[in-house]
Write a protein that holds these residues in place. Structure first.
Motif, PDB file in Angstrom:
ATOM      1  N   ALA A  97       0.833  -1.212   0.000  1.00  0.00           N
ATOM      2  CA  ALA A  97       0.000   0.000   0.000  1.00  0.00           C
ATOM      3  C   ALA A  97       0.862   1.255   0.000  1.00  0.00           C
ATOM      4  CB  ALA A  97      -0.938  -0.022   1.200  1.00  0.00           C
ATOM      5  N   VAL A  98       1.960   1.254   0.770  1.00  0.00           N
ATOM      6  CA  VAL A  98       2.854   2.424   0.812  1.00  0.00           C
ATOM      7  C   VAL A  98       3.514   2.621  -0.547  1.00  0.00           C
ATOM      8  CG1 VAL A  98       5.012   3.284   1.812  1.00  0.00           C
ATOM      9  CG2 VAL A  98       3.234   2.363   3.295  1.00  0.00           C
ATOM     10  N   LEU A  99       3.964   1.555  -1.167  1.00  0.00           N
ATOM     11  CA  LEU A  99       4.575   1.669  -2.496  1.00  0.00           C
ATOM     12  C   LEU A  99       3.579   2.181  -3.531  1.00  0.00           C
ATOM     13  CD1 LEU A  99       6.763  -1.560  -2.587  1.00  0.00           C
ATOM     14  CD2 LEU A  99       7.537   0.804  -2.345  1.00  0.00           C
ATOM     15  N   ALA A 100       2.357   1.725  -3.467  1.00  0.00           N
ATOM     16  CA  ALA A 100       1.325   2.201  -4.390  1.00  0.00           C
ATOM     17  C   ALA A 100       1.048   3.687  -4.156  1.00  0.00           C
ATOM     18  CB  ALA A 100       0.048   1.385  -4.217  1.00  0.00           C
ATOM     19  N   ALA A 101       1.018   4.105  -2.900  1.00  0.00           N
ATOM     20  CA  ALA A 101       0.784   5.523  -2.590  1.00  0.00           C
ATOM     21  C   ALA A 101       1.924   6.396  -3.106  1.00  0.00           C
ATOM     22  CB  ALA A 101       0.604   5.701  -1.094  1.00  0.00           C
ATOM     23  N   LEU A 102       3.138   5.862  -3.132  1.00  0.00           N
ATOM     24  CA  LEU A 102       4.271   6.624  -3.652  1.00  0.00           C
ATOM     25  C   LEU A 102       4.229   6.728  -5.178  1.00  0.00           C
ATOM     26  CD1 LEU A 102       7.174   5.250  -1.426  1.00  0.00           C
ATOM     27  CD2 LEU A 102       6.138   7.509  -1.322  1.00  0.00           C
ATOM     28  N   LEU A 103       3.651   5.734  -5.835  1.00  0.00           N
ATOM     29  CA  LEU A 103       3.605   5.737  -7.299  1.00  0.00           C
ATOM     30  C   LEU A 103       2.483   6.593  -7.868  1.00  0.00           C
ATOM     31  CD1 LEU A 103       4.377   2.030  -8.189  1.00  0.00           C
ATOM     32  CD2 LEU A 103       5.809   4.013  -8.600  1.00  0.00           C
TER      33      LEU A 103
END
Length: 105
Positions: A22-28
């Protein structure tokens, strides 16, 4: 292989993996929206270039006269009703019937 040697993911480990994803998706997401905006701008610039090229091609075919300097019988818009087409277009734009693809929604 015996059942005692098999290790499984615990619920905490599974939740940690989901949180990292979820954190990686929010960064992308911001990077993707920036790329979409750049693509929209490139498309608009390309459209403007095509319009300018069309006017230049018209002028080359009509002795260096643009449509607003050419009589309607020769394919131009010069004369008493020269601005009528633009007035109709602007009326449609103001009502939202003809949206501008270069403007963000």
């Amino acid at each position: 292989m015996s059942r005692a040697n098999v290790t499984l993911f615990t619920l905490i480990e599974l939740l940690v993996v989901i949180a990292i994803i979820a954190v990686l998706a929010a960064l992308l997401l911001p990077a993707l929206s920036q790329a979409k905006e750049k693509a929209r701008r490139a498309k608009c610039l390309s459209n403007l270039k095509q319009v300018a090229l069309a006017f230049k091609t018209f002028a080359l075919d009509h002795d260096d006269f643009y449509p607003w300097h050419t009589e309607p019988i020769h394919g131009g818009t010069y004369g008493p009703a020269a601005g009528q087409g633009w007035k109709n277009y602007l009326a449609l734009r103001m009502t939202g019937v003809a949206p501008n693809p270069c403007m963000p929604q």
